[in-house]
Design a protein around this motif. Structure first.
Motif, PDB file in Angstrom:
ATOM      1  N   TYR A 124      28.177 -35.881 -86.913  1.00  0.00           N
ATOM      2  CA  TYR A 124      29.505 -36.178 -86.361  1.00  0.00           C
ATOM      3  C   TYR A 124      30.619 -36.208 -87.410  1.00  0.00           C
ATOM      4  CZ  TYR A 124      32.956 -38.330 -83.242  1.00  0.00           C
ATOM      5  OH  TYR A 124      34.091 -38.585 -82.493  1.00  0.00           O
ATOM      6  N   MET A 125      30.373 -36.801 -88.570  1.00  0.00           N
ATOM      7  CA  MET A 125      31.437 -36.987 -89.571  1.00  0.00           C
ATOM      8  C   MET A 125      31.691 -35.767 -90.460  1.00  0.00           C
ATOM      9  SD  MET A 125      30.902 -41.024 -90.557  1.00  0.00           S
ATOM     10  CE  MET A 125      32.324 -41.082 -91.637  1.00  0.00           C
ATOM     11  N   GLU A 127      31.244 -32.195 -92.975  1.00  0.00           N
ATOM     12  CA  GLU A 127      30.664 -31.701 -94.224  1.00  0.00           C
ATOM     13  C   GLU A 127      30.527 -32.735 -95.330  1.00  0.00           C
ATOM     14  OE1 GLU A 127      32.557 -28.236 -95.896  1.00  0.00           O
ATOM     15  OE2 GLU A 127      30.949 -27.992 -97.366  1.00  0.00           O
ATOM     16  N   ASP A 128      31.617 -33.444 -95.653  1.00  0.00           N
ATOM     17  CA  ASP A 128      31.504 -34.351 -96.809  1.00  0.00           C
ATOM     18  C   ASP A 128      30.530 -35.497 -96.561  1.00  0.00           C
ATOM     19  OD1 ASP A 128      33.312 -35.394 -95.015  1.00  0.00           O
ATOM     20  OD2 ASP A 128      34.713 -36.163 -96.498  1.00  0.00           O
TER      21      ASP A 128
ATOM     22  N   ALA B 122      26.707 -44.133 -84.247  1.00  0.00           N
ATOM     23  CA  ALA B 122      27.200 -42.751 -84.217  1.00  0.00           C
ATOM     24  C   ALA B 122      27.004 -42.173 -82.814  1.00  0.00           C
ATOM     25  CB  ALA B 122      26.447 -41.911 -85.243  1.00  0.00           C
ATOM     26  N   LEU B 144      31.679 -44.645 -83.740  1.00  0.00           N
ATOM     27  CA  LEU B 144      32.521 -43.731 -84.523  1.00  0.00           C
ATOM     28  C   LEU B 144      33.371 -42.902 -83.576  1.00  0.00           C
ATOM     29  CD1 LEU B 144      30.019 -42.256 -87.142  1.00  0.00           C
ATOM     30  CD2 LEU B 144      31.732 -44.060 -87.475  1.00  0.00           C
ATOM     31  N   CYS B 145      34.670 -42.862 -83.819  1.00  0.00           N
ATOM     32  CA  CYS B 145      35.559 -42.067 -82.966  1.00  0.00           C
ATOM     33  C   CYS B 145      36.265 -41.019 -83.835  1.00  0.00           C
ATOM     34  CB  CYS B 145      36.527 -43.018 -82.254  1.00  0.00           C
ATOM     35  SG  CYS B 145      37.679 -42.212 -81.155  1.00  0.00           S
ATOM     36  N   LEU B 146      37.261 -41.468 -84.588  1.00  0.00           N
ATOM     37  CA  LEU B 146      37.940 -40.541 -85.515  1.00  0.00           C
ATOM     38  C   LEU B 146      37.887 -41.171 -86.901  1.00  0.00           C
ATOM     39  CD1 LEU B 146      39.591 -37.958 -85.990  1.00  0.00           C
ATOM     40  CD2 LEU B 146      41.662 -39.280 -85.488  1.00  0.00           C
ATOM     41  N   THR B 147      37.137 -40.557 -87.792  1.00  0.00           N
ATOM     42  CA  THR B 147      36.898 -41.194 -89.086  1.00  0.00           C
ATOM     43  C   THR B 147      37.946 -40.757 -90.122  1.00  0.00           C
ATOM     44  OG1 THR B 147      35.230 -39.521 -89.640  1.00  0.00           O
ATOM     45  CG2 THR B 147      34.443 -41.565 -88.639  1.00  0.00           C
ATOM     46  N   ASN B 149      37.624 -39.504 -93.139  1.00  0.00           N
ATOM     47  CA  ASN B 149      37.284 -38.508 -94.164  1.00  0.00           C
ATOM     48  C   ASN B 149      37.716 -37.088 -93.793  1.00  0.00           C
ATOM     49  OD1 ASN B 149      35.373 -38.537 -92.047  1.00  0.00           O
ATOM     50  ND2 ASN B 149      33.886 -37.466 -93.315  1.00  0.00           N
ATOM     51  N   GLN B 150      37.704 -36.232 -94.781  1.00  0.00           N
ATOM     52  CA  GLN B 150      38.067 -34.824 -94.610  1.00  0.00           C
ATOM     53  C   GLN B 150      37.174 -34.133 -93.568  1.00  0.00           C
ATOM     54  OE1 GLN B 150      40.598 -33.282 -95.823  1.00  0.00           O
ATOM     55  NE2 GLN B 150      40.072 -31.182 -95.248  1.00  0.00           N
ATOM     56  N   GLY B 151      35.897 -34.470 -93.589  1.00  0.00           N
ATOM     57  CA  GLY B 151      34.920 -33.861 -92.683  1.00  0.00           C
ATOM     58  C   GLY B 151      35.197 -34.124 -91.215  1.00  0.00           C
ATOM     59  N   ASP B 154      35.705 -31.106 -89.135  1.00  0.00           N
ATOM     60  CA  ASP B 154      34.615 -30.176 -88.796  1.00  0.00           C
ATOM     61  C   ASP B 154      34.192 -30.262 -87.333  1.00  0.00           C
ATOM     62  OD1 ASP B 154      34.269 -28.874 -91.276  1.00  0.00           O
ATOM     63  OD2 ASP B 154      33.283 -30.653 -92.068  1.00  0.00           O
ATOM     64  N   PHE B 155      34.049 -31.478 -86.827  1.00  0.00           N
ATOM     65  CA  PHE B 155      33.599 -31.620 -85.431  1.00  0.00           C
ATOM     66  C   PHE B 155      34.493 -32.576 -84.626  1.00  0.00           C
ATOM     67  CE2 PHE B 155      29.664 -30.944 -88.036  1.00  0.00           C
ATOM     68  CZ  PHE B 155      29.552 -29.605 -87.730  1.00  0.00           C
ATOM     69  N   GLU B 156      34.814 -33.737 -85.193  1.00  0.00           N
ATOM     70  CA  GLU B 156      35.551 -34.759 -84.435  1.00  0.00           C
ATOM     71  C   GLU B 156      36.856 -34.226 -83.863  1.00  0.00           C
ATOM     72  OE1 GLU B 156      36.100 -38.129 -87.017  1.00  0.00           O
ATOM     73  OE2 GLU B 156      34.008 -38.110 -87.650  1.00  0.00           O
ATOM     74  N   TYR B 167      36.966 -36.277 -80.345  1.00  0.00           N
ATOM     75  CA  TYR B 167      37.039 -37.737 -80.492  1.00  0.00           C
ATOM     76  C   TYR B 167      37.627 -38.407 -79.263  1.00  0.00           C
ATOM     77  CZ  TYR B 167      42.007 -37.295 -81.864  1.00  0.00           C
ATOM     78  OH  TYR B 167      43.356 -37.024 -81.896  1.00  0.00           O
ATOM     79  N   GLN B 215      40.802 -44.884 -99.821  1.00  0.00           N
ATOM     80  CA  GLN B 215      40.797 -43.648 -99.049  1.00  0.00           C
ATOM     81  C   GLN B 215      42.203 -43.164 -98.686  1.00  0.00           C
ATOM     82  OE1 GLN B 215      37.700 -43.307 -95.898  1.00  0.00           O
ATOM     83  NE2 GLN B 215      37.092 -45.333 -96.585  1.00  0.00           N
TER      84      GLN B 215
END
Lengths: 274, 274
Positions: A124-125, A127-128, B122, B144-147, B149-151, B154-156, B167, B215
């Motif tokens: 879910y989160m 690549e990184d 998750a 987890l909804c919208l995190t 991090n950069q990743g 990718d999916f969210e 998300y 962050q």
């Protein structure tokens, strides 16, 4: 390199088996005779490993079943690792992932501290959150793709704007994240048609296929749809279907015989295909 | 019921604080003086808790940092739990989830064995993977909804066929899974605009907002966009920004004073809004 992947494929060929034995060891489900022992889970695992080791390519330790008992349970996990035949693959079914600096700690836990050969992670989160796992080039990283449960309909199978289901977007990304063939995906055996579609889209990835047995997937379907074109590259996990044979057992030897019977039947089915 | 949520809101109001202190305790980053101690992580946590307890509403234990040291690390986690002020909320930042029978074991681990008040999970595997957590009506479950991090791109943030980003699909489902206000979501502080949009879409959910400090998210943005209309219902997590103040420290008291200074400044900013 390709260390872990080559180890898997060589074992599949030499043993004519893709069997991954899932150690979802649960005190409330194991034969009563173990419960009277000093360390029931460890002794149960010892018996399962002894009965299955001629046929198993991998052992999957489901971390939840050990964490549920806290430090005692994790001590059982740690000691179980020492019982695994060194030529087989050890998989931590942990489904972890977090922001990078945290995933680095998880990778350290499973790949360094406990020295597993492989781990399952959740995508879910992005690549990184997975990169720290992929950075271990001699380990295998199985990313959840399409799982065997009903809940896979909630998000995994949602269609994206571009027409792909989410699990295909995960698959496409995982293929780009692999380093020295250290990427894998988890694809449930309960959806054979989709398993075949995913295999055709990712001929090079290693597959971990749960869902055979208690969850309703067939071994035949998993083998026909999940193997790579060279007839390897996939592990089929069976947990409850092996470790909890029906009946009551007067001795560990009797229990081991019942487990061996189950495993032997599964292996015969595998041998005819592999 | 609403036990855990009411506890959070009452604390936010009485302390004029939404501070969740993240115990991402890392041997390699803590002041050297702790490293010479018999149990560095435990003593470090003791100091952090002592310095922050007048202002903290919650403590978040990031399980990765403890698992990385195996049984010793998990013993530190267990003993740290006994140091937390009983009136604050304990959160296991574990990001677990698996098929139902496995998630039941994770829920048992965190809600029964270790008796945390809340856990992060998750969403990828869908409803039946989270249901075992939601079934504990007196606990809080942060999905987890919208995190931060950069990743997350990718999916969210992928757009679904119906125009929603993934998300938002997660958010919509979580709202239907809540039992007696025991649902929450994790939404990063690094995307303030989206945080506001998510809050408007889910006025009733409890928010766990990481990403302030190291962050790059701002506390002001998190407060303005993340609180519910009653000015509560959100926890803002700060880890590295509190527990690793710059400088070298000759004594635990000196380190605690530096942490207290950091926390006091954050609290002043919170007080002016709450």
């Amino acid at each position: 390199m390709c260390f872990a992947r080559q180890k898997v494929d060589a074992l599949i060929r030499s043993r004519k088996s893709v069997l991954c034995v899932g150690l979802d060891s649960d005190l409330s489900k194991m034969p009563e005779l173990f419960r009277a022992m000093d360390r029931p889970v460890l002794e149960f695992n010892r018996a399962v490993i002894r009965a299955t080791s001629p046929y198993a390519v991998a052992y999957k330790i489901n971390t939840a079943f050990y964490e549920a008992d806290g430090l005692g349970g994790l001590r059982d996990m740690e000691d179980t690792l020492t019982l695994l035949p060194p030529e087989t693959l050890s998989i931590a079914d942990a489904k972890r992932a977090d922001i990078g600096n945290t995933s680095r700690k998880y990778a350290q836990a499973f790949f360094e501290h406990w020295n597993f050969d492989a781990v399952t992670v959740a995508p879910y989160m992005g690549e990184d959150s997975l990169e720290p796992f992929f950075s271990y080039e001699d380990k295998l990283v199985f990313v959840l793709c399409l799982t065997s449960n009903q809940g896979s309909l909630d998000f995994e199978e949602l269609l994206l704007e571009d027409g792909r289901p989410l699990y295909m977007a995960v698959l496409d990304k995982v293929r780009t994240w692999s380093r020295n063939c250290n990427a894998g995906v988890v694809v449930g055996a309960t959806k054979t048609e989709r398993l075949g579609e995913i295999r055709r889209s990712a001929p090079e990835l290693c597959f971990l296929i749960p869902g055979v047995g208690a969850q309703g997937g067939s071994l035949e379907g998993a083998l026909q749809s999940g193997l790579d074109t060279a007839g390897a590259g996939a592990l089929v996990n069976v947990s409850r279907g092996i470790i909890y044979p029906e009946g009551s057992f007067a001795s560990v030897a009797e229990y081991e015989a019942a487990v061996a019977l189950k495993v032997h039947a599964l292996h015969e089915e595998m041998r005819s295909v592999l």
